[in-house]
Design a protein around this motif. Structure first.
Motif, PDB file in Angstrom:
ATOM      1  N   SER A 104       0.793  -1.216   0.000  1.00  0.00           N
ATOM      2  CA  SER A 104       0.000   0.000   0.000  1.00  0.00           C
ATOM      3  C   SER A 104       0.831   1.275   0.000  1.00  0.00           C
ATOM      4  O   SER A 104       0.306   2.355  -0.185  1.00  0.00           O
ATOM      5  CB  SER A 104      -0.936   0.013   1.217  1.00  0.00           C
ATOM      6  OG  SER A 104      -0.185  -0.035   2.421  1.00  0.00           O
TER       7      SER A 104
ATOM      8  N   CYS B 203       2.893   3.800  -1.672  1.00  0.00           N
ATOM      9  CA  CYS B 203       3.130   4.110  -3.073  1.00  0.00           C
ATOM     10  C   CYS B 203       4.249   5.110  -3.285  1.00  0.00           C
ATOM     11  O   CYS B 203       4.635   5.369  -4.403  1.00  0.00           O
ATOM     12  CB  CYS B 203       1.850   4.667  -3.707  1.00  0.00           C
ATOM     13  SG  CYS B 203       0.487   3.504  -3.645  1.00  0.00           S
ATOM     14  N   LYS B 204       4.730   5.720  -2.217  1.00  0.00           N
ATOM     15  CA  LYS B 204       5.742   6.743  -2.422  1.00  0.00           C
ATOM     16  C   LYS B 204       7.048   6.120  -2.873  1.00  0.00           C
ATOM     17  O   LYS B 204       7.367   4.987  -2.558  1.00  0.00           O
ATOM     18  CB  LYS B 204       5.969   7.531  -1.133  1.00  0.00           C
ATOM     19  CG  LYS B 204       6.569   6.695   0.011  1.00  0.00           C
ATOM     20  CD  LYS B 204       6.735   7.552   1.243  1.00  0.00           C
ATOM     21  CE  LYS B 204       7.332   6.714   2.387  1.00  0.00           C
ATOM     22  NZ  LYS B 204       7.503   7.518   3.595  1.00  0.00           N
TER      23      LYS B 204
ATOM     24  N   SER C 260       7.639   2.983 -10.029  1.00  0.00           N
ATOM     25  CA  SER C 260       7.746   4.267  -9.338  1.00  0.00           C
ATOM     26  C   SER C 260       9.100   4.919  -9.607  1.00  0.00           C
ATOM     27  O   SER C 260       9.294   6.084  -9.284  1.00  0.00           O
ATOM     28  CB  SER C 260       7.536   4.084  -7.832  1.00  0.00           C
ATOM     29  OG  SER C 260       8.670   3.469  -7.229  1.00  0.00           O
TER      30      SER C 260
ATOM     31  N   GLU D 262      -5.643   0.320  -5.119  1.00  0.00           N
ATOM     32  CA  GLU D 262      -4.791   1.088  -4.210  1.00  0.00           C
ATOM     33  C   GLU D 262      -3.345   0.629  -4.301  1.00  0.00           C
ATOM     34  O   GLU D 262      -2.408   1.443  -4.322  1.00  0.00           O
ATOM     35  CB  GLU D 262      -5.301   0.940  -2.779  1.00  0.00           C
ATOM     36  CG  GLU D 262      -4.476   1.700  -1.748  1.00  0.00           C
ATOM     37  CD  GLU D 262      -4.944   1.471  -0.326  1.00  0.00           C
ATOM     38  OE1 GLU D 262      -4.417   2.136   0.583  1.00  0.00           O
ATOM     39  OE2 GLU D 262      -5.842   0.621  -0.121  1.00  0.00           O
ATOM     40  N   GLU D 263      -3.148  -0.680  -4.348  1.00  0.00           N
ATOM     41  CA  GLU D 263      -1.790  -1.220  -4.402  1.00  0.00           C
ATOM     42  C   GLU D 263      -1.093  -0.920  -5.722  1.00  0.00           C
ATOM     43  O   GLU D 263       0.138  -0.905  -5.780  1.00  0.00           O
ATOM     44  CB  GLU D 263      -1.829  -2.733  -4.156  1.00  0.00           C
ATOM     45  CG  GLU D 263      -2.231  -3.118  -2.744  1.00  0.00           C
ATOM     46  CD  GLU D 263      -2.571  -4.576  -2.600  1.00  0.00           C
ATOM     47  OE1 GLU D 263      -2.624  -5.065  -1.451  1.00  0.00           O
ATOM     48  OE2 GLU D 263      -2.802  -5.248  -3.635  1.00  0.00           O
TER      49      GLU D 263
ATOM     50  N   CYS E 239      -1.019   1.863  -7.173  1.00  0.00           N
ATOM     51  CA  CYS E 239      -0.413   3.196  -7.033  1.00  0.00           C
ATOM     52  C   CYS E 239      -0.456   3.997  -8.334  1.00  0.00           C
ATOM     53  O   CYS E 239       0.480   4.746  -8.640  1.00  0.00           O
ATOM     54  CB  CYS E 239       1.033   3.067  -6.549  1.00  0.00           C
ATOM     55  SG  CYS E 239       1.184   2.274  -4.934  1.00  0.00           S
TER      56      CYS E 239
END
Length: 316
Positions: free
Chosen positions: A6, A8-9, A53, A81-82, A84
């Motif tokens: 969870s 995501c940053k 990311s 949500e996962e 991201c």
């Protein structure tokens, strides 16, 4: 240990690619594709999002049960949500009653690859169905694409404990109700999404519970069904590992092995730090070198200091 998807940053910036860096890789002889492999529960989905990311990337699912619509809990699909915000392809798209073959995957995955590359993004293929990946790579794939294979590995005793706990969490999230709503006593369980682990095991329970009004008896049969789900998930992990070893040892695939066993043995923030150091950071460095090693800086839209950035990335 529960591994969370969870967050995501971006925990550690990797490279400052120019906006058109991936696009300029078209100047190389082959297009670049990353493939993330591993047994069920090893953290493949998490790694794919971590990589996306750090690089401009999109994900192509290669799990043969997750391509189908429905049963999101039972098939353990990565949640919105996962993800991201990372675009995912071939995830929950296929009619659950149909059969989706390796040839079907090869065709649709190839189309998705071309689409992703057209948008100047890096394709990341991720999933535990090695037969799908093998069918894709063993076509004319290698003549067109340069592949980087990342293998997230976890010792089997550690992984067996984790996937058993994961089944319990899936039950808590509502897997039994989800599969019950999908239950059809006249359905063909040899095709489509009904082959997914959890569906046939609970099917037997649903047939039994309809003839029993005794709560204790029903609870016992449900517990037995859940135990079978755990056992069959552990067997699946063993089969997946065997196939990966065959691809490496018999077919000669060059796989970058990332041993995540210590990550699964730790807890909380220590586990998160271990994942970053052992899996995410190392993978990012491998992909960085794969996309743009120091000999090809000019092709990657290199700017002053780019080579130094690559050397820093490689030191993770």
């Amino acid at each position: 240990m529960q591994i969370s998807l969870s967050v995501c940053k971006q925990t550690r910036p990797l490279l400052h690619f120019p906006a058109n860096a991936i696009g300029q890789l078209h100047h190389l002889r082959k297009e670049k594709v990353v493939v993330v492999m591993g047994a069920t529960g090893a953290g493949k989905s998490r790694l794919s999002v971590d990589l996306a990311s750090r690089f401009p990337a999109e994900v192509i699912n290669s799990d043969k049960m997750q391509v189908y619509k429905g049963l999101d809990i039972a098939t353990n699909k990565i949640t919105d949500e996962e993800r991201c915000g990372v675009p995912h392809h071939l995830l929950g798209d296929v009619d659950p009653e149909s059969d989706f073959s390796p040839a079907n995957f090869r065709s649709l995955a190839s189309s998705a690859l071309e689409s992703i590359l057209h948008r100047e993004q890096l394709p990341i293929i991720v999933g535990g169905s090695n037969s799908f990946i093998e069918a894709l790579v063993d076509s004319d794939f290698r003549s067109r694409y340069d592949c980087c294979f990342l293998w997230v590995d976890v010792s089997m005793p550690t992984l067996h404990s984790f996937v058993s706990d994961r089944v319990d969490r899936m039950v808590e999230r509502g897997m039994v109700t989800e599969v019950r709503d999908f239950f059809n006593p006249d359905a063909d369980y040899s095709r489509g999404i009904r082959r997914a682990i959890g569906v046939p095991e609970l099917d037997n329970f649903f047939r039994i519970e309809s003839f029993s009004d005794d709560e204790e008896t029903r609870a016992r049969f449900l517990a037995e069904a859940i135990d079978r789900i755990k056992m069959n998930t552990r067997k699946l992990a063993c089969r997946q590992l065997e196939k990966i070893l065959r691809l490496r040892n018999v077919k000669g695939w060059e796989l970058h092995r990332l041993d995540a066993t210590d990550v699964f043995r730790k807890r909380g923030g220590v586990s998160e730090a271990a994942w970053e150091n052992i899996v995410a950071g190392r993978s990012a460095a491998i992909v960085s070198r794969f996309l743009c090693d120091r000999r090809r800086v000019a092709h990657c839209g290199g700017t002053p200091g780019m080579e130094g950035s690559l050397m820093v990335a490689a030191s993770y």
